[in-house]
Design a protein around this motif. Structure first.
Motif, short mmCIF file in Angstrom:
data_model
loop_
_atom_site.label_atom_id
_atom_site.label_comp_id
_atom_site.label_asym_id
_atom_site.label_seq_id
_atom_site.Cartn_x
_atom_site.Cartn_y
_atom_site.Cartn_z
N THR A 254 0.80 -1.23 0.00
CA THR A 254 0.00 0.00 0.00
C THR A 254 0.83 1.28 0.00
OG1 THR A 254 -0.13 -0.18 2.41
CG2 THR A 254 -1.98 -1.07 1.14
N GLU A 255 2.16 1.16 -0.05
CA GLU A 255 2.97 2.38 0.01
C GLU A 255 3.22 2.93 -1.39
OE1 GLU A 255 6.30 3.04 -0.91
OE2 GLU A 255 6.73 1.09 -1.79
N GLY A 256 3.44 4.24 -1.44
CA GLY A 256 3.71 4.86 -2.73
C GLY A 256 5.00 5.65 -2.75
N LEU A 257 5.71 5.66 -1.62
CA LEU A 257 6.89 6.50 -1.49
C LEU A 257 8.05 6.03 -2.36
CD1 LEU A 257 8.13 8.94 -0.06
CD2 LEU A 257 8.81 7.43 1.81
N THR A 258 8.24 4.72 -2.46
CA THR A 258 9.41 4.22 -3.20
C THR A 258 9.31 4.48 -4.70
OG1 THR A 258 8.43 1.99 -3.38
CG2 THR A 258 9.87 2.42 -1.49
N SER A 259 8.14 4.82 -5.18
CA SER A 259 8.00 5.13 -6.61
C SER A 259 8.31 6.59 -6.93
CB SER A 259 6.57 4.81 -7.08
OG SER A 259 5.63 5.64 -6.43
N LYS A 260 8.48 7.40 -5.89
CA LYS A 260 8.76 8.82 -6.08
C LYS A 260 10.21 9.03 -6.52
CE LYS A 260 4.88 10.60 -4.39
NZ LYS A 260 3.84 9.75 -4.54
N ASP A 261 10.41 10.04 -7.37
CA ASP A 261 11.76 10.34 -7.87
C ASP A 261 12.72 10.68 -6.75
OD1 ASP A 261 10.99 9.88 -10.48
OD2 ASP A 261 10.59 11.99 -10.92
N LYS A 262 12.25 11.46 -5.76
CA LYS A 262 13.15 11.86 -4.67
C LYS A 262 13.60 10.67 -3.85
CE LYS A 262 12.31 16.75 -3.99
NZ LYS A 262 12.10 17.84 -3.01
N TYR A 263 12.72 9.68 -3.66
CA TYR A 263 13.13 8.47 -2.95
C TYR A 263 14.25 7.76 -3.72
CZ TYR A 263 12.95 3.88 -0.71
OH TYR A 263 13.29 2.71 -0.06
N LYS A 264 14.06 7.63 -5.01
CA LYS A 264 15.05 6.93 -5.83
C LYS A 264 16.40 7.65 -5.83
CE LYS A 264 11.43 5.14 -8.87
NZ LYS A 264 10.83 5.19 -10.23
N ILE A 265 16.37 8.97 -5.69
CA ILE A 265 17.61 9.76 -5.71
C ILE A 265 18.27 9.81 -4.34
CG2 ILE A 265 18.59 12.07 -6.07
CD1 ILE A 265 16.35 12.51 -8.15
N TYR A 266 17.46 10.01 -3.29
CA TYR A 266 18.03 10.36 -1.99
C TYR A 266 18.04 9.24 -0.95
CZ TYR A 266 17.81 15.09 -3.80
OH TYR A 266 17.98 16.22 -4.57
N TYR A 267 17.28 8.17 -1.16
CA TYR A 267 17.33 7.06 -0.20
C TYR A 267 18.53 6.17 -0.53
CZ TYR A 267 16.03 2.95 2.50
OH TYR A 267 16.04 1.91 3.40
N PRO A 268 19.33 5.73 0.45
CA PRO A 268 19.15 5.88 1.90
C PRO A 268 20.03 6.95 2.55
CG PRO A 268 20.70 4.13 1.50
CD PRO A 268 20.34 4.70 0.13
N ASP A 269 20.85 7.67 1.77
CA ASP A 269 21.90 8.48 2.37
C ASP A 269 21.57 9.95 2.57
OD1 ASP A 269 23.69 6.28 2.52
OD2 ASP A 269 24.14 6.52 0.38
N SER A 270 20.49 10.44 1.96
CA SER A 270 20.14 11.87 2.07
C SER A 270 18.65 12.04 2.32
CB SER A 270 20.57 12.61 0.80
OG SER A 270 21.95 12.48 0.57
N ILE A 271 18.16 11.43 3.38
CA ILE A 271 16.73 11.41 3.66
C ILE A 271 16.16 12.82 3.85
CG2 ILE A 271 14.93 10.50 5.19
CD1 ILE A 271 16.39 8.33 3.66
N HIS A 272 16.99 13.75 4.36
CA HIS A 272 16.50 15.12 4.58
C HIS A 272 15.89 15.71 3.30
CE1 HIS A 272 19.24 14.72 8.04
NE2 HIS A 272 18.43 15.56 8.63
#
Length: 257
Positions: free
Chosen positions: A42-60
């Protein structure tokens, strides 16, 4: 990322910009992974561009998106349609979690106090069935003086010490958040970035870690949303406790951030 930018996603979570990346990663993992480490259906966060760019090292850099995801989990799918896909506020999520966990509060209780009461409730429920020897070990671990107290006296002494001391409360929040992370994600908190402020805090605090595990296992969190919102809110409450403790111990450092 500034507090204002995160506050636009939710006005009560701007302080998260001060959290370290490791703590924020745990929050994001609560939102996106199940107990097997697989992506939640049910999550949609991992499909976001920012997640793909910044996870896991730049969560801010993806905090507003993470907060948005939490708000969606806080409301059911049908209701979210009529909220324009923004979910519910963190305050509503926190209140709902507190009710689910049978935390005592009233309509005038602040968000910060609700978080504190929630952490205290989890801790108190976990230590209620400990033996006198286990409680004595816990008190020593938290540097609370004890002589020949009986069980009820030790429970009262623990609760009083935590309520009267900001650092004792912080220790308690570390113990609770660390053990919940270990149970839900299979790993605890990372303390290297906060070595100075966490010095002297046992990772499991003696038998209390097992006590929290037993209490959590017995707790009914059958509803999928609660499997996300309960650990997420506990973790946010811990991060706020850390933020407040940093302000007390290192005010210059916090003011410069």
């Amino acid at each position: 990322m500034t507090p204002l930018e995160v506050s636009k996603a939710d006005p009560h979570l701007g302080f998260l910009v001060e959290a370290n990346n490791d703590d924020l990663r745990i929050l994001v993992d609560y939102l996106t992974k199940n107990s097997n480490g697989e992506s939640r259906l049910t999550e949609g966060l991992t499909s976001k561009d920012k997640y793909k760019i910044y996870y896991p090292d730049s969560i801010h850099e993806m905090l507003p998106e993470a907060v948005h995801e939490l708000r969606l989990f806080g409301g059911n799918t049908f209701a979210n349609i009529y909220r324009g896909g923004v979910g519910v506020s963190y305050e509503e999520i926190l209140t709902d979690v507190c009710k689910k966990m049978k935390v005592s509060f009233n309509q005038h209780t602040s968000i910060e106090k609700k978080e504190q009461y929630l952490l205290q409730k989890v801790f108190d429920d976990s230590i209620a069935d400990m033996s006198e020897d286990e409680l004595s070990e816990l008190m020593k671990d938290m540097n609370i003086p004890t002589t020949s107290f009986g069980k009820q006296a030790m429970l009262a002494a623990l609760q009083t010490a935590i309520k009267q001391s900001g650092f004792m409360f912080y220790k308690m929040s570390v113990i609770v958040a660390n053990q919940v992370a270990r149970m839900v994600l299979g790993r605890g908190l990372t303390f290297a970035t906060n070595a100075g402020i966490t010095r002297g805090v046992s990772m499991l605090a003696g038998p209390v870690g097992w006590a929290i595990t037993i209490a959590w296992t017995a707790f009914d969190i059958a509803a999928p949303a609660y499997r996300v919102t309960i650990p997420a809110v506990i973790h946010i409450a811990y991060m706020r406790a850390l933020y407040e403790q940093k302000k007390v111990q290192n005010p210059e450092e916090v003011n410069q951030q």
